[in-house]
Enzyme design. Sequence first.
Site, PDB file in Angstrom:
ATOM      1  N   TYR A 243      41.906  34.206  50.131  1.00 37.88           N
ATOM      2  CA  TYR A 243      41.165  34.878  51.139  1.00 37.88           C
ATOM      3  C   TYR A 243      41.949  34.763  52.395  1.00 37.88           C
ATOM      4  O   TYR A 243      42.184  33.825  53.043  1.00 37.88           O
ATOM      5  CB  TYR A 243      39.664  34.298  51.101  1.00 37.88           C
ATOM      6  CG  TYR A 243      38.757  34.593  50.142  1.00 37.88           C
ATOM      7  CD1 TYR A 243      38.873  33.807  49.238  1.00 37.88           C
ATOM      8  CD2 TYR A 243      37.743  35.821  49.885  1.00 37.88           C
ATOM      9  CE1 TYR A 243      38.124  33.859  47.863  1.00 37.88           C
ATOM     10  CE2 TYR A 243      36.969  35.996  49.169  1.00 37.88           C
ATOM     11  CZ  TYR A 243      37.090  35.076  47.846  1.00 37.88           C
ATOM     12  OH  TYR A 243      35.872  35.142  46.733  1.00 37.88           O
TER      13      TYR A 243
ATOM     14  N   PRO B 299      31.210  41.692  49.749  1.00 36.25           N
ATOM     15  CA  PRO B 299      31.665  40.944  48.664  1.00 36.25           C
ATOM     16  C   PRO B 299      32.519  39.674  49.026  1.00 36.25           C
ATOM     17  O   PRO B 299      32.828  39.055  48.070  1.00 36.25           O
ATOM     18  CB  PRO B 299      32.550  42.051  48.021  1.00 36.25           C
ATOM     19  CG  PRO B 299      32.932  42.903  49.382  1.00 36.25           C
ATOM     20  CD  PRO B 299      31.733  42.728  49.998  1.00 36.25           C
TER      21      PRO B 299
ATOM     22  N   HIS C 278      39.247  28.808  37.480  1.00 38.57           N
ATOM     23  CA  HIS C 278      39.829  28.168  38.764  1.00 38.57           C
ATOM     24  C   HIS C 278      39.112  26.992  39.279  1.00 38.57           C
ATOM     25  O   HIS C 278      37.968  27.061  39.506  1.00 38.57           O
ATOM     26  CB  HIS C 278      39.894  29.514  39.794  1.00 38.57           C
ATOM     27  CG  HIS C 278      40.899  30.363  39.451  1.00 38.57           C
ATOM     28  ND1 HIS C 278      41.232  31.449  40.145  1.00 38.57           N
ATOM     29  CD2 HIS C 278      41.616  30.762  38.226  1.00 38.57           C
ATOM     30  CE1 HIS C 278      42.006  32.319  39.621  1.00 38.57           C
ATOM     31  NE2 HIS C 278      42.420  31.795  38.349  1.00 38.57           N
TER      32      HIS C 278
ATOM     33  N   LYS D 127      29.098  36.748  45.585  1.00 41.46           N
ATOM     34  CA  LYS D 127      27.738  36.480  45.180  1.00 41.46           C
ATOM     35  C   LYS D 127      27.052  37.554  44.428  1.00 41.46           C
ATOM     36  O   LYS D 127      25.989  37.347  43.980  1.00 41.46           O
ATOM     37  CB  LYS D 127      27.101  36.101  46.227  1.00 41.46           C
ATOM     38  CG  LYS D 127      27.598  34.879  47.000  1.00 41.46           C
ATOM     39  CD  LYS D 127      27.378  33.570  45.912  1.00 41.46           C
ATOM     40  CE  LYS D 127      28.038  32.333  46.395  1.00 41.46           C
ATOM     41  NZ  LYS D 127      28.765  31.745  45.148  1.00 41.46           N
TER      42      LYS D 127
ATOM     43  N   TYR E 105      30.410  28.486  47.280  1.00 39.64           N
ATOM     44  CA  TYR E 105      31.363  29.196  46.496  1.00 39.64           C
ATOM     45  C   TYR E 105      30.701  28.879  45.020  1.00 39.64           C
ATOM     46  O   TYR E 105      30.871  29.931  44.401  1.00 39.64           O
ATOM     47  CB  TYR E 105      32.610  28.982  46.856  1.00 39.64           C
ATOM     48  CG  TYR E 105      33.454  30.005  46.487  1.00 39.64           C
ATOM     49  CD1 TYR E 105      34.316  30.116  45.159  1.00 39.64           C
ATOM     50  CD2 TYR E 105      33.835  31.017  47.149  1.00 39.64           C
ATOM     51  CE1 TYR E 105      35.117  31.030  44.698  1.00 39.64           C
ATOM     52  CE2 TYR E 105      34.513  32.416  46.577  1.00 39.64           C
ATOM     53  CZ  TYR E 105      35.271  32.257  45.604  1.00 39.64           C
ATOM     54  OH  TYR E 105      35.964  33.092  45.105  1.00 39.64           O
TER      55      TYR E 105
HETATM   56  C1  PHB Z   1      37.340  40.775  42.830  1.00 36.02           C
HETATM   57  O1  PHB Z   1      38.215  39.818  41.914  1.00 36.02           O
HETATM   58  O2  PHB Z   1      37.150  41.899  42.837  1.00 36.02           O
HETATM   59  C2  PHB Z   1      36.524  39.982  43.749  1.00 36.02           C
HETATM   60  C3  PHB Z   1      36.755  38.378  43.903  1.00 36.02           C
HETATM   61  C4  PHB Z   1      36.065  38.074  44.866  1.00 36.02           C
HETATM   62  C5  PHB Z   1      35.567  38.383  46.026  1.00 36.02           C
HETATM   63  C6  PHB Z   1      35.274  39.753  46.162  1.00 36.02           C
HETATM   64  C7  PHB Z   1      35.987  40.632  44.848  1.00 36.02           C
HETATM   65  O3  PHB Z   1      35.051  37.860  47.124  1.00 36.02           O
END
Ligand code: PHB
Length: 391
Positions: free
Chosen positions: A203, A295, A76, A299, A386
């Site tokens: 997000y 999460p 991505h 990271k 990121y």
């Molecule tokens: C996930 O795909 O489980 C996931 C992805 C990004 C995050 C947290 C979890 O920031």
Amino acid sequence: MSSELRTQVAIVGAGPAGLLLGQLLQRAGIDTLLLERRSADYVKGRIRAGVLEPGTVEVLEYADAARRVRAEGLTHDGVEIGSSGRRNRIALKELTGKLVTVYGQTEVTRDLMDARTTSGAPSVYEAEDVSVSDIGDSPRVRFSSNGETREVVCDFVAGCDGFHGVCRRSVPPDFLSISERKYPFGWLGVLADFRPPWAELIYAASDRGFALASMRSETRVRCYIQCSLDDSVEQWPDDRFWEEFGARVGQDIRVRIPNVPSLEKSIAPLRSFVAEPLRFGRLFLAGDAAHIVPPTGAKGLNLAVSDVFYLYEALRTFYKEGTERGIDHYSHRCLRRIWRAERFSWWMTRLLHRFPGDEFDQRMQQTELEYLFESHAAQSSLAENYVGLPL
Ligand code: PHB
Ligand code: APR
């Protein structure tokens, strides 16, 4: 009477940290013995996050464990940030020249476990009552397996046994300084099999709380909503989950979510945690044994990989070049990167979640989101963190 085993590095824990360290050291001709209290199937069955920084993919490649990541991982070059129904794209590739790979941690663990089996390096699963002693100078690890007590004599112990493990707890408490922040909410996560109606991760911040639209493949999604820590999974039947998810991410997404049953559903608390230093004599902590990030910044796994890469380099130069420089600098080197990832994960959590705060806090959050959407500099900073700071 316990029978004695000998190795150079005893690794406690077969999560991604322990398995990757084992693979890197084995390839450098350094002997390891891996001890894991659970069964291999249990370890492989754990659902965890799945965004890999480019640096993490490079380390997996260096460990000769990236074939499936390269073949099946989804690359991505952007993520979306949503706020009150508006979504803005953060163009990771344009802003940093780098992109991330969406590939489940469960698959990373599976690939590393297969690599260890292929290497023939010794592992003991379902090792009970693991204890670590004499970590100041001549470390020993005791465990019982099939009713027999065994003792491992080694040069070093790698504590890769996660947050609830035994290794950090075997360090004298006054030697460790702990920094911690518990967040007043959790994440309710759902795994389901349908084609993600979102091309990149979303997000989303909203008055109703945070939501995240992620994926595991082109036919499997992983989605989260911010929930109360008092909630139980039973209170969230699938349709209620998707209703709430849609209300936070956007109805344009909601209408494209099919009515399929979820495969897995669980609630996880959010915490920031750092134990320092990461070395006590001949014991080294790595991964979740030393630090936890919320999460929101994706990271957790990437930090475990960077710790392990630094520990591998430290032990390789100790055995191959006879220098203690690497093992002496290990903790400092890790902590520099750990605190930057802790800051980013805390900042993303504060930016995107609904906190029980006053009007002023909410205006600050709203204003910070507007600034992010308008400012190239702010977007570059988010993108740079990121995709991961250089190893
Ligand atoms: C996930 O795909 O489980 C996931 C992805 C990004 C995050 C947290 C979890 O920031
Ligand atoms: N004896 C032996 N093994 C143990 C013990 C013990 N006393 N305690 C825990 N373990 C094992 C656990 O069963 C687990 O398999 O240690 C392993 C630790 O693995 P993880 O928790 O996955 O930690 P780590 O390898 O550091 O990976 C960090 O995992 O939780 C995610 O977000 C986190 O992505 C990050 C990654």
